[in-house]
Design an enzyme around this catalytic site. Structure first.
Site, PDB file in Angstrom:
ATOM      1  N   ASP A   1      41.415  44.521  47.793  1.00 11.01           N
ATOM      2  CA  ASP A   1      40.768  45.186  48.929  1.00 11.01           C
ATOM      3  C   ASP A   1      41.457  46.516  49.250  1.00 11.01           C
ATOM      4  O   ASP A   1      42.646  46.692  48.980  1.00 11.01           O
ATOM      5  CB  ASP A   1      40.824  44.248  50.146  1.00 11.01           C
ATOM      6  CG  ASP A   1      39.787  44.630  51.191  1.00 11.01           C
ATOM      7  OD1 ASP A   1      38.922  45.486  50.915  1.00 11.01           O
ATOM      8  OD2 ASP A   1      39.844  44.063  52.299  1.00 11.01           O
TER       9      ASP A   1
ATOM     10  N   HIS B   1      37.280  53.270  44.161  1.00 13.52           N
ATOM     11  CA  HIS B   1      36.982  52.208  43.188  1.00 13.52           C
ATOM     12  C   HIS B   1      37.489  52.589  41.795  1.00 13.52           C
ATOM     13  O   HIS B   1      38.013  51.767  41.069  1.00 13.52           O
ATOM     14  CB  HIS B   1      35.474  51.926  43.154  1.00 13.52           C
ATOM     15  CG  HIS B   1      34.961  51.338  44.439  1.00 13.52           C
ATOM     16  ND1 HIS B   1      35.591  50.297  45.073  1.00 13.52           N
ATOM     17  CD2 HIS B   1      33.892  51.648  45.210  1.00 13.52           C
ATOM     18  CE1 HIS B   1      34.934  49.995  46.181  1.00 13.52           C
ATOM     19  NE2 HIS B   1      33.896  50.798  46.294  1.00 13.52           N
TER      20      HIS B   1
ATOM     21  N   LEU C   1      45.924  34.887  28.254  1.00 15.20           N
ATOM     22  CA  LEU C   1      45.563  34.905  29.677  1.00 15.20           C
ATOM     23  C   LEU C   1      44.073  34.655  29.884  1.00 15.20           C
ATOM     24  O   LEU C   1      43.230  35.305  29.260  1.00 15.20           O
ATOM     25  CB  LEU C   1      45.920  36.288  30.262  1.00 15.20           C
ATOM     26  CG  LEU C   1      45.528  36.503  31.726  1.00 15.20           C
ATOM     27  CD1 LEU C   1      46.477  35.741  32.655  1.00 15.20           C
ATOM     28  CD2 LEU C   1      45.531  37.985  32.090  1.00 15.20           C
TER      29      LEU C   1
HETATM   30  C1  FPP Z   1      37.294  46.309  47.941  1.00 18.47           C
HETATM   31  O1  FPP Z   1      37.533  47.566  48.462  1.00 18.47           O
HETATM   32  C2  FPP Z   1      36.965  46.405  46.550  1.00 18.47           C
HETATM   33  C3  FPP Z   1      35.738  46.143  46.025  1.00 18.47           C
HETATM   34  C4  FPP Z   1      34.569  45.743  46.797  1.00 18.47           C
HETATM   35  C5  FPP Z   1      35.522  46.280  44.589  1.00 18.47           C
HETATM   36  C6  FPP Z   1      36.702  45.944  43.731  1.00 18.47           C
HETATM   37  C7  FPP Z   1      36.374  46.438  42.413  1.00 18.47           C
HETATM   38  C8  FPP Z   1      37.193  47.058  41.553  1.00 18.47           C
HETATM   39  C9  FPP Z   1      38.650  47.244  41.737  1.00 18.47           C
HETATM   40  C10 FPP Z   1      36.618  47.630  40.314  1.00 18.47           C
HETATM   41  C11 FPP Z   1      35.693  46.805  39.487  1.00 18.47           C
HETATM   42  C12 FPP Z   1      36.327  45.716  38.768  1.00 18.47           C
HETATM   43  C13 FPP Z   1      36.450  45.577  37.435  1.00 18.47           C
HETATM   44  C14 FPP Z   1      36.867  44.264  36.905  1.00 18.47           C
HETATM   45  C15 FPP Z   1      36.220  46.652  36.474  1.00 18.47           C
HETATM   46  P1  FPP Z   1      36.643  48.045  49.663  1.00 18.47           P
HETATM   47  O2  FPP Z   1      35.598  48.963  49.133  1.00 18.47           O
HETATM   48  O3  FPP Z   1      36.141  46.857  50.419  1.00 18.47           O
HETATM   49  O4  FPP Z   1      37.699  48.834  50.488  1.00 18.47           O
HETATM   50  P2  FPP Z   1      37.713  49.061  52.056  1.00 18.47           P
HETATM   51  O5  FPP Z   1      37.968  47.709  52.681  1.00 18.47           O
HETATM   52  O6  FPP Z   1      38.852  49.989  52.227  1.00 18.47           O
HETATM   53  O7  FPP Z   1      36.390  49.644  52.418  1.00 18.47           O
END
Ligand code: FPP
Length: 251
Positions: free
Chosen positions: A28, A45, A139
């Site tokens: 997150d 992201h 893994l």
């Molecule tokens: C949360 O940050 C993150 C996500 C919703 C997406 C997580 C995805 C990735 C790290 C990339 C994709 C994964 C792979 C396996 C290639 P948020 O957007 O909720 O952050 P915020 O809480 O600050 O808004």
């Protein structure tokens, strides 16, 4: 696949006998990482995907058996189309770029959740990565995509019910657990959530029953190997009693 010796693991400040088998991460804070820098959320992201590489490599090298990552929740479907499109693009890009190395490191990829919701290109990319790495011994990398813990439980209950009807066996916890997406990975030992919130957010509800929880304010793109080492050190210091007593009989 573990590549480090006990001595090397110790040199990282870790106890080779206290490495969790199954680590799960709620990644997150990407959005806030970006907006805090005056960048669009998509840049967060992208930086988040960048952070993944070393974390996967390190968990594999120290002999963690399973790593389950929350990449996209069922609730994330409510995000603007544009952001969902960016995440899908990053996913495809990630697999295209990293699959050879993951495969040669013996990583086995499994998506958990309802992949059918995604555009065909995402489904194909993920399915290909799964098929190519299915027999790998290293893994177990479970990537939660359009995943929700309650939906997983409902699905497992339906499947267990079918099995019970077919075989006449009485449904029990072991039967239900066999029908979870993560059946091969077992219970989570350590759940990490970055980004400052202290919630479980419908992630692996069954599997975290006895997990140690680790929350950090560090946003996912800044979650480096050193941050992971801190989480693993914290985990190694926890006393896990699974509802029982310490060996000396005290609580
Ligand atoms: C949360 O940050 C993150 C996500 C919703 C997406 C997580 C995805 C990735 C790290 C990339 C994709 C994964 C792979 C396996 C290639 P948020 O957007 O909720 O952050 P915020 O809480 O600050 O808004």
């Amino acid at each position: 696949m573990r590549t480090y010796s006990d001595e090397e693991i110790t040199a990282f400040g870790l106890n080779p006998n206290r490495i969790p088998n199954h680590v799960a991460i709620v990644m997150d804070g990407n959005g806030r990482w970006a907006t805090g820098r005056g960048l669009p959320r998509g840049a967060g992201h992208r930086a988040g995907v960048q952070a993944l590489k070393d974390i996967i490599r390190f968990t594999s090298d120290i002999g963690v058996e399973s790593l389950t990552l929350y990449a996209f929740s069922t609730e994330n479907r409510k995000r603007p189309k544009e952001e969902i499109g960016i995440l899908c693009g990053l996913l495809i890009e990630y697999f295209n770029r990293e699959i050879d190395e993951l495969h040669s490191n013996g990583v086995r990829i499994l998506s958990i959740g309802d992949l059918n919701w995604f555009p065909t290109a995402v489904q194909q990319t993920v399915r290909e990565a799964e098929a190519r790495t299915a027999k790998n011994p290293g893994l177990k990398l479970n990537i939660a995509l359009n995943y929700g813990g309650r939906a997983e439980l409902l699905r497992a209950m339906r499947l267990a019910d079918e099995e019970a009807k077919k075989t006449g066996a009485e449904p029990d916890e072991a039967m239900l657990a066999r029908h979870l997406y993560t059946a091969d990975s077992g219970d989570v030992d350590l759940l990490i959530r970055t980004g400052g919130e202290e919630r479980v957010s419908n992630f692996l509800l069954w599997q975290i029953a006895y997990a140690e929880l680790y929350f950090t304010d560090v946003k996912w793109p800044d979650f480096t190997r050193d941050e992971l080492i801190k989480a693993l050190q914290d985990y190694a210091g926890r006393e896990r009693r699974f509802g029982g007593l310490k060996t000396d009989g005290t609580k």
